[in-house]
Design an enzyme around this catalytic site. Structure first.
Site, mmCIF file in Angstrom:
data_model
loop_
_atom_site.group_PDB
_atom_site.id
_atom_site.type_symbol
_atom_site.label_atom_id
_atom_site.label_comp_id
_atom_site.label_asym_id
_atom_site.label_seq_id
_atom_site.Cartn_x
_atom_site.Cartn_y
_atom_site.Cartn_z
ATOM 1 N N HIS A 1 0.849 -1.210 0.000
ATOM 2 C CA HIS A 1 0.000 0.000 0.000
ATOM 3 C C HIS A 1 0.879 1.253 0.000
ATOM 4 C CE1 HIS A 1 -2.790 -2.877 2.237
ATOM 5 N NE2 HIS A 1 -3.506 -2.523 1.189
ATOM 6 N N LYS B 1 -1.807 -6.130 -8.070
ATOM 7 C CA LYS B 1 -2.088 -7.312 -7.252
ATOM 8 C C LYS B 1 -3.563 -7.730 -7.428
ATOM 9 C CE LYS B 1 -2.241 -9.858 -3.317
ATOM 10 N NZ LYS B 1 -3.660 -9.985 -3.120
ATOM 11 N N SER C 1 0.006 -8.984 1.278
ATOM 12 C CA SER C 1 -1.445 -8.884 1.429
ATOM 13 C C SER C 1 -1.766 -8.839 2.917
ATOM 14 C CB SER C 1 -2.113 -10.108 0.807
ATOM 15 O OG SER C 1 -3.432 -10.231 1.266
#
Ligand code: AMP
Length: 277
Positions: free
Chosen positions: A34, A148, A184
């Site tokens: 992120h 992703k 993730s």
């Protein structure tokens, strides 16, 4: 970094700014993947807005929604160190004040019937509604998404094209752990043994990349899927090599190609992909 929880407060502040705004929508539980999007936005814009919102509309499974990690204090620390200017973290009642489900005049189309669309009914409609709403609220010049979530990138591209939104989209490379596992927020739910086995997904994707030009595609897909499922912790939902734009079957090697995979690894559902050419 400024934190806003109300749409009006955020918009009042945004209206005082001059310069481009880069926008990074997230559901929180932030990790380096992120933060790479925040870094990209900072490089290319005067101001960067991140949103953290666990969107109930995109969960077709209530237990998945309840289990989704909520880690606002540590997310804020990461965003501050990354130099993010503004965090928008609304409650569900702020985003969806009516009890009636919000509507969006946009057809998700074929994306809803393949891969993530087929396995998670209503998911992409929920994503489209929330992203459109965020775009209307933040009105960014640029918006940043991770490859992703490959199918989600295709959906957002369709949304922006169909609704003619004046936003430039940026799809950024997947950040991976040292052993290749795609970062993730779900990885923290993997047991030690499952975490170790989870790298098979990337290994299978790399195998597909190395061989898709020389092997029969259907057999290669089957080989990769079976190889994953040889591992008892695995339940592979799909492993396919498709056209990277349409996500439909490949007819020729001249087409852009992507390998897409979703698998449960010991009850944690992981998705990953690799653009092949
Ligand atoms: P999420 O909070 O999972 O909805 O993700 C927010 C954004 O971060 C989405 O655009 C994701 O595609 C992106 N993202 C998630 N994981 C990664 C990763 N490992 N590398 C790069 N971007 C990512």
């Amino acid at each position: 970094m400024l934190l806003f929880k109300k749409i009006k407060d955020l918009q009042n502040h945004l209206s005082t700014l001059t310069g481009t705004i880069g926008f990074v929508p997230t559901m929180g539980a932030l990790h380096t993947g992120h933060i790479s999007l925040i870094a990209k936005s900072k490089e290319e814009n005067e101001f960067t807005v991140c949103s953290i919102f666990v969107n109930p509309l995109q969960f077709n499974n209530t237990s998945d929604l309840q289990k989704y990690p909520r880690t606002l204090p540590s997310d804020m620390e990461l965003l501050v160190s990354a130099g993010c200017d503004i965090l928008f973290a609304p409650d569900a009642s702020e985003m969806y004040p009516d009890t009636k489900e919000p509507e969006l005049k946009f057809e998700v189309g074929a994306l809803d019937s393949v891969f993530e669309g087929a396995l998670r009914p209503g998911h992409f409609k929920g994503v489209a509604i929330v992203v459109h709403k965020f775009f209307m609220i933040v009105n960014p010049s640029n918006a940043y998404f991770g490859l992703k979530d490959y199918q989600q990138c295709m959906l957002i591209k369709k949304l922006v094209t169909d609704l003619k939104l004046p936003i430039v989209l940026h799809f950024e490379a997947t950040l991976r752990e040292n052993d290749g596992l795609a970062m993730s927020s779900r990885n923290t739910r993997l047991s030690d043994i499952a975490r170790h086995k989870a790298i098979r997904i990337y290994e299978a994707l790399q195998y597909a990349q190395a061989h898709y030009r020389t092997q029969n595609i259907t057999m290669l897909e089957q080989r990769c899927k079976s190889w994953l499922d040889e591992e008892p912790l695995y339940r592979t939902e799909y492993f396919n090599i498709v056209n990277a734009e349409t996500l439909l079957p490949l007819h020729s090697l001249a087409e852009p190609a992507v390998a897409l995979c979703a698998a449960f690894v010991d009850e944690v559902r992981l998705i990953d992909n690799l653009v092949l050419n």
